[in-house]
Scaffold this motif. Structure first.
Motif, short mmCIF file in Angstrom:
data_model
loop_
_atom_site.label_atom_id
_atom_site.label_comp_id
_atom_site.label_asym_id
_atom_site.label_seq_id
_atom_site.Cartn_x
_atom_site.Cartn_y
_atom_site.Cartn_z
N ARG A 107 0.83 -1.21 0.00
CA ARG A 107 0.00 0.00 0.00
C ARG A 107 0.87 1.26 0.00
NH1 ARG A 107 -4.61 0.35 -1.65
NH2 ARG A 107 -5.52 -1.29 -0.44
N ASP A 116 2.75 1.82 -3.46
CA ASP A 116 1.95 1.64 -4.68
C ASP A 116 2.34 0.38 -5.44
OD1 ASP A 116 0.28 3.81 -4.33
OD2 ASP A 116 1.65 5.18 -5.35
N THR A 160 -5.45 -4.20 -6.37
CA THR A 160 -4.52 -3.12 -6.61
C THR A 160 -3.24 -3.74 -7.14
OG1 THR A 160 -5.49 -1.82 -4.82
CG2 THR A 160 -3.31 -1.16 -5.58
N THR A 190 -6.03 0.59 -8.84
CA THR A 190 -7.10 -0.21 -8.24
C THR A 190 -8.21 -0.43 -9.26
OG1 THR A 190 -6.57 0.62 -6.04
CG2 THR A 190 -8.76 -0.34 -6.33
#
Length: 162
Positions: A34, A37, A106, A111
């Motif tokens: 997260r 990315d 994701t 996403t």
């Protein structure tokens, strides 16, 4: 160096202690994916096995649940396996997808909504080699678990405006 790390991770994936450690590293992996990315994961850099972040809705709690998973590409879809590191029980995320066949993934910071299809029979047999190329240890997890591993095809959901 990255290639060496990837090679070592794939080799270690077959060992029971590595699978046990992997279960405990999942929360760290979720945060790392997260925060970067998708550029970094506990499994390494982009040269490591490809990892996506799957978000499902808990079938009992209704809360959103995130789980990093290795994946194989199959056309425009993503194929994931509920190996649960070779444990006897299916992972919770796979039961969530059976209850509600929708979620988001994701990949590389992007996403996308997906529809999940449980693969069985010849379709399951067709994608199994794709998964083994990504993570050969799935063969060991399959044998160790004593169950048929659930394999899902995650198909991107196209909005009506596209």
């Amino acid at each position: 160096m990255r290639a060496l790390v990837s090679w070592a991770i794939v080799r270690l994936g077959h060992l029971r202690w590595f699978a046990a450690a992997g279960r405990w590293l999942m929360p760290l992996d979720r945060r790392l994916i997260r925060l970067t990315d998708g550029r970094l994961s506990v499994t390494g850099w982009r040269t490591a096995p490809p990892t996506l972040l799957l978000t499902t809705r808990g079938r009992r709690s209704g809360q959103l649940r995130e789980r990093p998973l290795l994946y194989a590409r199959d056309g425009d879809a993503y194929v994931v396996v509920g190996s649960n590191w070779g444990q006897a029980r299916h992972p919770g995320w796979s039961a969530n997808l059976l209850a509600v066949a929708a979620g988001t993934i994701t990949v590389d910071g992007e996403t996308t909504g997906v529809r999940a299809v449980l693969l069985e029979g010849s379709e399951r047999d067709r994608v199994w080699p794709l998964l083994l190329r990504v993570w050969p240890a799935y063969r060991d997890y399959d044998a160790r678990s004593g169950r048929s591993l659930r394999i899902f095809r995650l198909e991107p959901v196209r909005s009506a405006g596209r």
